[in-house]
Structure formats: structure tokens, C-alpha cells
Design an enzyme around this catalytic site. Structure first.
Site, PDB file in Angstrom:
ATOM      1  N   SER A 176      34.079 -26.802   5.890  1.00 19.55           N
ATOM      2  CA  SER A 176      32.887 -27.027   6.762  1.00 19.55           C
ATOM      3  C   SER A 176      31.976 -25.924   6.986  1.00 19.55           C
ATOM      4  CB  SER A 176      33.456 -27.335   8.395  1.00 19.55           C
ATOM      5  OG  SER A 176      34.120 -26.305   8.625  1.00 19.55           O
ATOM      6  N   HIS A 204      33.044 -33.746   6.419  1.00 17.05           N
ATOM      7  CA  HIS A 204      32.153 -33.516   5.876  1.00 17.05           C
ATOM      8  C   HIS A 204      31.670 -34.191   4.509  1.00 17.05           C
ATOM      9  CE1 HIS A 204      30.819 -30.738   8.815  1.00 17.05           C
ATOM     10  NE2 HIS A 204      32.205 -30.389   8.719  1.00 17.05           N
ATOM     11  N   LYS A 236      29.301 -37.027  12.188  1.00 18.59           N
ATOM     12  CA  LYS A 236      28.320 -36.319  11.058  1.00 18.59           C
ATOM     13  C   LYS A 236      27.591 -37.304  10.400  1.00 18.59           C
ATOM     14  CE  LYS A 236      31.163 -32.551  12.077  1.00 18.59           C
ATOM     15  NZ  LYS A 236      32.454 -32.118  12.135  1.00 18.59           N
TER      16      LYS A 236
END
Ligand SMILES: *Cc1c(COP(=O)(O)O)cnc(C)c1O
Length: 393
Positions: A176, A204, A236
Site C-alpha cells: 500500500s 489495492h 478503494k
């Protein structure tokens, strides 16, 4: 003196480690209003630009009309509603796993999965750059806990030799704060050889990576046997909120029975699941978002190299600029802010000491023109830092 909070806070300030929350007065997107000022932001994890997408908002609104505002209770009592269930089925299909389980946050999914799988008598081996929630999960589990060198299969192998009991190898998919990928083909092969399970947190990777946004496992073509425990988060690239664990029938049933952060919390609002069902469709189908994002990343890396910035080895929308010293990272962020550009300065303890950085992130909703504005501002700011004698510390 007991509870001497004042000196703890003062020490933190003195070390340039004090954190502040920018006050956002607009929705997610490249153009934001922060602390009363219009800025161009490169720090959100909304990689595909879905957090403020009209169809996702419409699904959330329709979901609230149909299902109300709140989850009402935990999943095991009376909080598991239609949209939650439908989303779990869709996520299982999306990941190509037999089942998926919805959690209220990624932090809780990680705590829940690790603590339900291993405990006293078992072992947890983690990449030393893993997300804080994974490290906390390993400690909370009560299993023997050890961290291997970043992405280093030899370091992992040495620990696997000494591991006792059921052994879980845990890694971020996309790291990350660095943006690089876990070397999963190698790590998974080593773990299988030793009878250990691999758990990947791909917070991610889902969205930006893989032909249909299926993340690092799709990117490397890895199945259930390679990665028995696959975690994704929904706040995200999905642009909504929550998280999921995907895996075998037995894994998911085990989590429902034993994962305390799953059992003892209220389900997320069902309308959020309605919104995520819509963003999942967009994430899979609209591959132009990934293509545009990759184009931005390529152009940024070229431009940053011309300026002489030190980038990390990242093929993802996370493009950190390594600065080193926390005060210099703050200064660079401030120079950019003066130029209307918002980028987060990431400092210890989030990253190792001496590796403070600006964490630049891109979204499919950034334009090429906005990227050029960023490069221009970086070039000016980096030159000013150099004149101040601060680029060679
Ligand atoms: C953001 C993040 C989490 C936490 O997810 P939330 O849903 O925000 O709680 C977990 N793991 C990684 C790698 C993350 O980046």
C-alpha cells in the site's frame, strides 16, 4: 506522571510526525475543496473514479429507499439482508472462488480471517511491509509471529523451516505504501511446498490489476490452491465501503463460526451493498478505466525521471516519491500545496524510519492535463528544495 498525554503529543510534533486531518468539503475526485481551498488531489485510493460515479450513487439511493438506512444487527442475528447475500454471490463469481464473505471493513476482515485460522500452537509469517491491519491480526491471533524481509522468498523459506503447527503466510498483494507487487508465484510455490497456506490482502490490486480488475491473482493467474485466503476491500477501487474474504466453502463457513470481528459487529448498511453491486459491474466491464490509468502511470514515470525524482519500483497507480527525511517530505508537500496540488506525506511509523515519501496516487478520473500540472508543480518544488539544500540528505 500518569497519562502524560501532553508530552507524548509534544514529542510527536518535535519529530515532525504529528498528523493532521485535511478537512474535505467536496466529494472524492481530482478537483477537491480542502480546508476551504480548491485543490487538485493526487492522494485518494479511489483508483477507478467510482466513489462519485452517478450510477453508483443512484444504486445507493435506490438501495436506501428499498432497504432503509441501517444494517440493524449482526449478520448472525437479523442483519444479513438480500443485498449482502447477492453481493457475496457476485464476489465469489468475480474472484472465481466457491464462496465470499462480506465484512464491514478491511481492517476487520484481516483481523477476522487471521484470528479464525491460527492461534496458539500455529504460526503466522508476514512480509515486514504488510498493512498495519495484517500485522495487528498476526499479533492478536496468539500464534507464533514472525516477519520476513520484504518480498524475499529466501527469508520466508528460513522461517517456514522453523514454523510450527498450522502456518499462514500473509502478504499484501499490492503494497500500500510502495505500490510494488508481491512476488506471489514464487511465494505461493514455497508455501505450498511446506504445507503452509497463503493469505493475500489485495486491497489495492482489485480494480487496477488484471484483465477484468480481478487483482493480483488474476494478473498472475493464481487459483484457490495457490491462494486459499483472498481478501479484497471495497473502499478503494470499488469506491464504496466494506471488504470481503473469498475462498473455499469450508473457509467461509469457518469464518462465519469463528471470526469474532465478523460475528460481533453490525452488518454494513444494505444500501452500501447495492452500491457495490453496481460498482463491481463497472469495475469489470469498463476496462478503459484501467487502460487510461496505466497511461497516466507511464507518463508520470517518464516525467518524474526527467525531473530526477526517485520513484519506487511500482507498476500500479501508487507512485511514491522517496524523500527520506520526514521534515523534507513535509516541506515538499507544502511546496506542492502552495501550487494547488494535494499529495500526502507518508512518514514513520506508517513506513520504515528514514523512508518518508510523498505517496502520489492516480485515478481513472484524472485527465492528462491534470497530470501535466502535477509534473510542472513537482519540477518547481523539487528545484526549490534543491536550492534550500535539502534534496541530498
Ligand atoms: C486500506 C487497507 C486495509 C483496510 O481496509 P478498510 O476497509 O479501509 O478498513 C487493509 N489492507 C490494506 C492493504 C489496505 O490498504
Amino acid at each position: 506522571m500518569p497519562f502524560d498525554l501532553a508530552s507524548r503529543l509534544a514529542e510527536r510534533r518535535a519529530a515532525d510526525l504529528h498528523r493532521q486531518r485535511p478537512l474535505l468539503e467536496s466529494p472524492q475526485g481530482p478537483d477537491v475543496v480542502v480546508d476551504g481551498r480548491a485543490m487538485l488531489a493526487f492522494c485518494s485510493n479511489d483508483y477507478l473514479g467510482l466513489a462519485n460515479h452517478p450510477e453508483v450513487i443512484a444504486a445507493l439511493r435506490a438501495g436506501a429507499e428499498r432497504w432503509g438506512a441501517g444494517g440493524g444487527a449482526s449478520h448472525l442475528v437479523i442483519g444479513h439482508s438480500g443485498p449482502h447475500h447477492e453481493l457475496e454471490l457476485a464476489l465469489a463469481e468475480f474472484t472465481g472462488r466457491p464462496r465470499a464473505l462480506l465484512f464491514s471493513t478491511g481492517y476487520m476482515a484481516n483481523l477476522g480471517a487471521v484470528t479464525a485460522l491460527v492461534g496458539k500452537g500455529g504460526s503466522v509469517l508476514e512480509d515486514r511491509l504488510n498493512h498495519a491491519s495484517l500485522l495487528d491480526a498476526g499479533l492478536l491471533s496468539g500464534a507464533r509471529f514472525s516477519r520476513y524481509l520484504h518480498n524475499d522468498v529466501a527469508s520466508l523459506a528460513a522461517r517456514l523451516e522453523k514454523a510450527e503447527g498450522d502456518t499462514l503466510v500473509v502478504t499484501d498483494g499490492v503494497f500500500s505504501m510502495d505500490g510494488d507487487l508481491a512476488d506471489l508465484p514464487t511465494l505461493c510455490a514455497k508455501a505450498r511446498e511446506q504445507g503452509a497456506w497463503v493469505m493475500v490482502d489485495d486491497a489495492h490490486g482489485f480494480g487496477p490489476l488484471g484483465a477484468t480488475g480481478g487483482g493480483i491473482v488474476e494478473h498472475f493467474g493464481l487459483g484457490l490452491e495457490d491462494v486459499p485466503v483472498l481478501v479484497g476491500t471495497l473502499g478503494k477501487a470499488f469506491g464504496t465501503a466494506g471488504a470481503f474474504v473469498a475462498g473455499s466453502e469450508e473457509l467461509i463457513e469457518t469464518l462465519i463460526q469463528f471470526a469474532r470481528p465478523y460475528i460481533y459487529t453490525t452488518s454494513q448498511p444494505p444500501a452500501v451493498a447495492c452500491a457495490t453491486l453496481k460498482s463491481l459491474q463497472l469495475l469489470q466491464k469498463e476496462s478503459w478505466r484501467r487502460e487510461h490509468l496505466n497511461g497516466l502511470v507511464r507518463r508520470f514515470r517518464e516525467g518524474a525521471a526527467e525531473i530526477g525524482l526517485s520513484l519506487m519500483d511500482s507498476p500500479t497507480p501508487i507512485q511514491p516519491i522517496l524523500v527520506g527525511d520526514s521534515a523534507r517530505a513535509l516541506r515538499l508537500a507544502a511546496l506542492l500545496r502552495e501550487r494547488g496540488i494535494l499529495v500526502g506525506a507518508i512518514r514513520p511509523p506508517t513506513v520504515p524510519a528514514g523512508s518518508a515519501r510523498l505517496r502520489v496516487t492516480f485515478s481513472a478520473s484524472h485527465s492528462e492535463a491534470q497530470l501535466e500540472l502535477l509534473l510542472q508543480a513537482l519540477s518547481e518544488s523539487w528545484n526549490i528544495l534543491a536550492k534550500e539544500g535539502r534534496t541530498d540528505a
